[in-house]
Design a protein around this motif. Structure first.
Motif, PDB file in Angstrom:
ATOM      1  N   ILE A 159      26.331 -11.659  -4.494  1.00 18.65           N
ATOM      2  CA  ILE A 159      26.740 -10.625  -3.536  1.00 18.65           C
ATOM      3  C   ILE A 159      27.983 -11.077  -2.771  1.00 18.65           C
ATOM      4  N   ASP A 160      27.957 -12.327  -2.316  1.00 21.51           N
ATOM      5  CA  ASP A 160      29.063 -12.850  -1.502  1.00 21.51           C
ATOM      6  C   ASP A 160      30.370 -12.922  -2.282  1.00 21.51           C
ATOM      7  N   GLU A 161      30.315 -13.071  -3.594  1.00 28.66           N
ATOM      8  CA  GLU A 161      31.535 -13.132  -4.395  1.00 28.66           C
ATOM      9  C   GLU A 161      32.240 -11.779  -4.465  1.00 28.66           C
ATOM     10  N   GLY A 162      31.493 -10.683  -4.257  1.00 27.70           N
ATOM     11  CA  GLY A 162      32.106  -9.381  -4.097  1.00 27.70           C
ATOM     12  C   GLY A 162      32.261  -8.506  -5.329  1.00 27.70           C
ATOM     13  N   ASP A 163      31.974  -9.012  -6.526  1.00 23.55           N
ATOM     14  CA  ASP A 163      32.144  -8.201  -7.730  1.00 23.55           C
ATOM     15  C   ASP A 163      30.872  -8.075  -8.554  1.00 23.55           C
ATOM     16  N   ALA A 164      29.718  -8.231  -7.917  1.00 21.20           N
ATOM     17  CA  ALA A 164      28.463  -8.180  -8.659  1.00 21.20           C
ATOM     18  C   ALA A 164      27.624  -6.940  -8.358  1.00 21.20           C
ATOM     19  N   THR A 165      27.709  -6.411  -7.152  1.00 20.96           N
ATOM     20  CA  THR A 165      26.813  -5.333  -6.745  1.00 20.96           C
ATOM     21  C   THR A 165      27.352  -4.623  -5.509  1.00 20.96           C
ATOM     22  N   PHE A 166      26.872  -3.422  -5.301  1.00 22.62           N
ATOM     23  CA  PHE A 166      27.190  -2.706  -4.065  1.00 22.62           C
ATOM     24  C   PHE A 166      26.402  -3.269  -2.878  1.00 22.62           C
ATOM     25  N   GLU A 167      25.333  -3.988  -3.152  1.00 24.32           N
ATOM     26  CA  GLU A 167      24.531  -4.562  -2.071  1.00 24.32           C
ATOM     27  C   GLU A 167      25.392  -5.503  -1.237  1.00 24.32           C
ATOM     28  N   THR A 168      25.055  -5.642   0.042  1.00 21.49           N
ATOM     29  CA  THR A 168      25.784  -6.559   0.910  1.00 21.49           C
ATOM     30  C   THR A 168      24.929  -7.723   1.374  1.00 21.49           C
ATOM     31  N   THR A 169      23.633  -7.614   1.160  1.00 21.72           N
ATOM     32  CA  THR A 169      22.733  -8.716   1.487  1.00 21.72           C
ATOM     33  C   THR A 169      21.504  -8.628   0.581  1.00 21.72           C
ATOM     34  N   ALA A 170      21.006  -9.790   0.211  1.00 16.06           N
ATOM     35  CA  ALA A 170      19.804  -9.834  -0.622  1.00 16.06           C
ATOM     36  C   ALA A 170      18.609  -9.338   0.189  1.00 16.06           C
ATOM     37  N   PRO A 171      17.689  -8.633  -0.451  1.00 13.81           N
ATOM     38  CA  PRO A 171      16.493  -8.165   0.262  1.00 13.81           C
ATOM     39  C   PRO A 171      15.525  -9.315   0.506  1.00 13.81           C
ATOM     40  N   ASP A 172      14.472  -9.035   1.241  1.00 12.47           N
ATOM     41  CA  ASP A 172      13.412 -10.030   1.347  1.00 12.47           C
ATOM     42  C   ASP A 172      12.628 -10.025   0.029  1.00 12.47           C
ATOM     43  N   TRP A 173      11.801 -11.051  -0.161  1.00 15.50           N
ATOM     44  CA  TRP A 173      11.106 -11.183  -1.435  1.00 15.50           C
ATOM     45  C   TRP A 173      10.173 -10.006  -1.706  1.00 15.50           C
ATOM     46  N   ALA A 174       9.480  -9.515  -0.697  1.00 13.20           N
ATOM     47  CA  ALA A 174       8.537  -8.411  -0.917  1.00 13.20           C
ATOM     48  C   ALA A 174       9.254  -7.190  -1.482  1.00 13.20           C
ATOM     49  N   SER A 175      10.415  -6.865  -0.939  1.00 13.11           N
ATOM     50  CA  SER A 175      11.188  -5.718  -1.442  1.00 13.11           C
ATOM     51  C   SER A 175      11.727  -5.988  -2.836  1.00 13.11           C
ATOM     52  N   PHE A 176      12.262  -7.168  -3.056  1.00  6.61           N
ATOM     53  CA  PHE A 176      12.792  -7.547  -4.367  1.00  6.61           C
ATOM     54  C   PHE A 176      11.680  -7.462  -5.408  1.00  6.61           C
ATOM     55  N   ASP A 177      10.552  -8.059  -5.105  1.00 10.35           N
ATOM     56  CA  ASP A 177       9.409  -8.115  -6.018  1.00 10.35           C
ATOM     57  C   ASP A 177       8.886  -6.716  -6.350  1.00 10.35           C
ATOM     58  N   ALA A 178       8.781  -5.869  -5.359  1.00 12.41           N
ATOM     59  CA  ALA A 178       8.236  -4.523  -5.561  1.00 12.41           C
ATOM     60  C   ALA A 178       9.142  -3.658  -6.426  1.00 12.41           C
ATOM     61  N   ALA A 179      10.438  -3.916  -6.407  1.00 10.38           N
ATOM     62  CA  ALA A 179      11.392  -3.060  -7.109  1.00 10.38           C
ATOM     63  C   ALA A 179      11.604  -3.446  -8.572  1.00 10.38           C
ATOM     64  N   ARG A 180      11.120  -4.609  -8.995  1.00 16.68           N
ATOM     65  CA  ARG A 180      11.396  -5.087 -10.349  1.00 16.68           C
ATOM     66  C   ARG A 180      10.123  -5.183 -11.168  1.00 16.68           C
TER      67      ARG A 180
END
Length: 157
Positions: free
Chosen positions: A17-38
């Motif tokens: 995310i910090d490199e700027g060319d990987a995703t529209f996201e600006t910050t990684a989610p918490d694990w619970a949100s990440f885990d639930a979405a995948r």
């Protein structure tokens, strides 16, 4: 990928995310949100000999509509210090194998056109460019294009 990998997975995600060319996201989610979405059966980590996570790949559903049951979208991220060693390709190959075993016929992804390394990786792994979604969203106030890629399984008809 399990809860035990959470800290390193999210650290690698934030680095991308910090490199700027990987995703529209600006910050990684918490694990619970990440885990639930995948999808649990379609997410993997690559580890070094000491068990440290070098990278990860994970898939999400693209729609709840039954016509899209065999279509997933994926993300693949590799720690900056582990790039250029085949980690991303190994992860993509694992995802492709798990998807095909589950009857998934299409894996797709959206990649910023500036991310030439990711575009080349995907093409080597059998993905094709479908087209460019122009000015599809703003990233840090700037309109960005996204190249839509897909891999259709030759094994599922």
């Amino acid at each position: 990928m399990t809860r035990a990998h959470a800290d390193r997975v999210l650290e690698i995600y934030q680095a991308g995310i910090d490199e700027g060319d990987a995703t529209f996201e600006t910050t990684a989610p918490d694990w619970a949100s990440f885990d639930a979405a995948r999808l649990p059966e379609h997410r993997f980590v690559a580890a070094d000999d000491a068990g440290g996570v070098l990278g990860w790949v994970a898939a999400t559903t693209v729609s709840d509509r039954c016509a899209y049951a065999g279509v997933v979208e994926h993300s693949v991220y590799v720690h900056p210090g582990a790039r250029g060693r085949g980690v991303a390709r190994t992860l993509l190959d694992a995802l492709i194998a798990s998807a095909e075993a589950a009857g998934i016929w299409t894996i797709q992804s959206g990649v910023f056109p500036e991310n030439t390394a990711s575009l080349a990786l995907h093409q080597r792994a059998g993905f094709r460019v479908i087209g460019t979604r122009e000015r599809i969203g703003r990233h840090h106030g700037v309109w960005r294009d996204v190249v839509l890629l897909e891999r259709r399984s030759p094994r599922i008809s």
